[in-house]
Design a protein around this motif. Structure first.
Motif, short mmCIF file in Angstrom:
data_model
loop_
_atom_site.label_atom_id
_atom_site.label_comp_id
_atom_site.label_asym_id
_atom_site.label_seq_id
_atom_site.Cartn_x
_atom_site.Cartn_y
_atom_site.Cartn_z
N PRO A 135 0.86 -1.18 -0.11
CA PRO A 135 -0.15 0.03 0.03
C PRO A 135 0.94 1.33 -0.15
CG PRO A 135 -0.08 -1.33 2.10
CD PRO A 135 0.68 -2.18 1.10
N GLY A 136 0.41 2.40 -0.78
CA GLY A 136 1.07 3.62 -0.89
C GLY A 136 0.54 4.35 0.80
N SER A 137 1.05 5.56 0.67
CA SER A 137 0.85 6.63 1.65
C SER A 137 -0.45 7.06 1.52
CB SER A 137 1.95 7.52 1.83
OG SER A 137 2.00 8.22 0.79
N ARG A 138 -0.98 7.33 0.63
CA ARG A 138 -2.44 7.99 0.65
C ARG A 138 -3.35 7.39 -0.72
NH1 ARG A 138 1.54 11.26 -1.40
NH2 ARG A 138 1.26 12.44 -3.26
N ILE A 139 -4.62 7.89 -0.54
CA ILE A 139 -5.41 7.31 -1.82
C ILE A 139 -5.00 8.23 -3.07
CG2 ILE A 139 -8.09 7.48 -2.54
CD1 ILE A 139 -7.28 5.40 -0.39
N ASN A 140 -4.93 7.58 -4.16
CA ASN A 140 -4.58 8.12 -5.50
C ASN A 140 -5.81 9.26 -5.57
OD1 ASN A 140 -5.10 8.81 -8.44
ND2 ASN A 140 -2.97 7.61 -8.44
N ALA A 141 -5.47 10.52 -5.77
CA ALA A 141 -6.45 11.61 -5.94
C ALA A 141 -7.31 11.64 -7.18
CB ALA A 141 -5.83 13.11 -5.87
N LEU A 142 -6.53 11.23 -8.34
CA LEU A 142 -7.27 10.92 -9.57
C LEU A 142 -8.42 9.86 -9.34
CD1 LEU A 142 -7.71 12.16 -12.47
CD2 LEU A 142 -5.83 10.84 -12.99
N GLY B 252 -11.40 6.22 3.04
CA GLY B 252 -10.35 5.13 2.64
C GLY B 252 -8.85 5.56 3.11
N HIS B 253 -8.07 4.53 3.41
CA HIS B 253 -6.66 4.85 3.68
C HIS B 253 -6.11 3.43 3.29
CE1 HIS B 253 -7.79 3.27 7.35
NE2 HIS B 253 -6.66 2.80 7.56
#
Length: 123
Positions: free
Chosen positions: A23-30, A45-46
């Motif tokens: 998992p990344g550090s944040r939700i993909n904004a796009l 979500g996170h």
């Protein structure tokens, strides 16, 4: 994306979880933006790793794409399926247009899965 779309379409009819193998550090904004266009919500979500106890308890695990691999665990009773999703960037499609195509591909699969998990009627 898949979890938000499933939660949107299922409206509580199925329990939905989301996790990642890296998992990344944040939700993909796009991703969140294009999911919101169809009424789904990723804002709460996170990114989080897969919880082994949860993995053992769920009925179905959906893996998006070819890169992530989820191996079955001892005591796991659900099935694992991989959705080989369309990748528009291989055709030179980028940005919002790419993300909408990815969303639509996932959304079609989500609605088919929801029909399978419930009464068989597509959402």
């Amino acid at each position: 994306m898949a979890a938000a779309l499933m939660a949107h379409h299922a409206a509580g009819a199925v329990e939905v979880h989301s996790a990642g193998t890296t998992p990344g550090s944040r939700i993909n904004a796009l991703s969140a933006e294009v999911v919101a266009e169809v009424g789904a919500d990723m804002s709460h979500g996170h990114p989080k790793p897969i919880d082994p106890d949860l993995l053992r308890s769920v009925d179905r695990v959906v893996v998006l794409g070819d890169e992530a691999k989820v191996e079955p665990l001892e005591g796991m009773h659900g099935s694992i399926e991989t959705w080989h999703t369309d990748e528009p960037s291989t055709r030179g499609i980028e940005g919002t247009e790419r993300m909408r195509l990815v969303r639509d591909d996932i959304d079609t699969r989500v609605q088919q899965l929801l029909a399978e998990l419930t009464d068989g009627t597509p959402a």
